[in-house]
Design a protein around this motif. Sequence first.
Motif, PDB file in Angstrom:
ATOM      1  N   HIS B 197      -9.914  29.893  28.805  1.00 29.37           N
ATOM      2  CA  HIS B 197     -10.317  29.005  29.894  1.00 29.37           C
ATOM      3  C   HIS B 197     -11.113  27.819  29.339  1.00 29.37           C
ATOM      4  O   HIS B 197     -10.900  26.665  29.728  1.00 29.37           O
ATOM      5  N   TYR B 198     -12.004  28.113  28.403  1.00 31.11           N
ATOM      6  CA  TYR B 198     -12.796  27.065  27.755  1.00 31.11           C
ATOM      7  C   TYR B 198     -11.883  26.120  26.968  1.00 31.11           C
ATOM      8  O   TYR B 198     -12.008  24.885  27.068  1.00 31.11           O
ATOM      9  N   GLN B 201     -10.003  23.644  29.093  1.00 31.14           N
ATOM     10  CA  GLN B 201     -10.793  22.489  29.545  1.00 31.14           C
ATOM     11  C   GLN B 201     -11.134  21.553  28.386  1.00 31.14           C
ATOM     12  O   GLN B 201     -11.063  20.340  28.525  1.00 31.14           O
TER      13      GLN B 201
END
Lengths: 99, 415
Positions: B197-198, B201
């Motif tokens: 998820h990091y 982004q």
Amino acid sequence: MHPLLIAAALAAAPLAAVAQDSPAARSLAATCASCHGTEGRSVTQEVAPLAGLPREHIAGQMKAFRDGSRPATVMHQIAKGYSDQQIELVADYFSRRPR
Amino acid sequence: MKRREFLKLAGAASLASCAPAPQKAAVKPRVLVIGAGFGGATCAKYVAMWDPSIHVVLVDRVREFVSCPISNLVLGGNRTMRDITQSYDGLKKYGIDVLNGEAVEVDSAKKLVKFGRGSQLVYDRLVLSPAVDFLFNEIEGYEAAQQRVLHAWKAGQQTVDLRRQLEAMPDGYVLSVPVAPYRCPPGPYERACQVAHYFKQAKPRSKVLLLDANPDVTSKGPLFKRAWEELYKGIIEYRPNAKVVAVDGNAMTVRTDFDTVRGDVLNVVPPQRAADIALKAGVITTNNRWCDVDWRTMESKAVKGIHVLGDATLSATGMPKSGHMANSQAKVCAAALVELLNGREPNPNPVMNNTCYSFVSDKEVIHVASVHQYDAGQNTIIPVKGAGGVSAARSEIEGQYGWSWARNIWADMLG
């Protein structure tokens, strides 16, 4: 406190003491506390507190989770792990807790 | 707590143990709890709450509680260390003595635990909730590589350091999972989601390579795989039957039985066993790793008067090594201690439950749940058939329940 309330509290005290003295009910209720808060006093908005709810309401909701009439994310799975008798003990215990 | 207070209590305890019999009757029975995590802190609080006539002492080597559950969200940048760090001060209102120290020796004959620098405490009942220690030596080169290769499988400084490594790295991240049983079965798969998820982004070209020593995802498999496919396609690569056998911290490689792979960040979760103090206390019973207990009381099957909680136990069937499970075990133990120290029989039919929430993104969550009841015929605790299960699908509503779970269980153990 109003004298009548004090009298009512004193009258209720022996019952509360009996509930508190039942290790089986206390321990069963403690299994709910991880998500619903110690003694049923939830610290979050998202999860309902159980302390002080009417006994019939708690037992009814547990049975509704169990038979699927109340939809849930997880409670339908948890409720199926408890017998009728255990649900009654838990409901009775939480109904006697102060909110 | 200051060291002199610890010594004062330790001194008082020694005096109590030497007191002549008539005076000893007036001394409160003492429950000594080592390890103030989900198991130990919960047990201490519930003993003190249910029977204020018992003196409860809770000792840990850390001064603040840092939660492993939710710590993967710190790695993902969705929570901070502050969010997962809690004070022990809330336990003082129950009359619990919370001490800072490291237990180094248990003398079960004298009912005595020694701590560093000569202090010691006596007990009537000892509770060990020590979690796991790591078997670094089962992976070649790991001990030498520890400066650069982290596990972050105990929340704390390593959580902070791994997050910094992830922020600094240019490209690939490798996470490896040991053979089960290990602490927090869904943890590695949640971590893969959080890191992915990091990356999505902040570093869209970066990859997560998940090397699993097990033949398949050990918890919530279909739900995790669906999240990887739908949320992190092309970011997470999952390889089952990929047991890491060697680590090289200079070349930054890990070796499996099949090949050697390089990563800019290597996050190797080592095999585990019950922590050292359990070994020293003689309560490890099985495979040199885990502590078998009587599930009605959590008392060790090896040493009387010592109760073991949490990840250190030899898990019963269908019982994960989770914080929630430890919390549930702790309450069974607390109830049994209250009965035993008052000369009564403990509850013969204990009930436990478990709910593990995993964050597959910043907002969406999946769960696994179970209820466990004691079976006298089998002399163990077993999952109730037909109860428990997993989420129908990942959802934001469970994201709210997952975060609520954390706050309520932290309050249940510490508040």
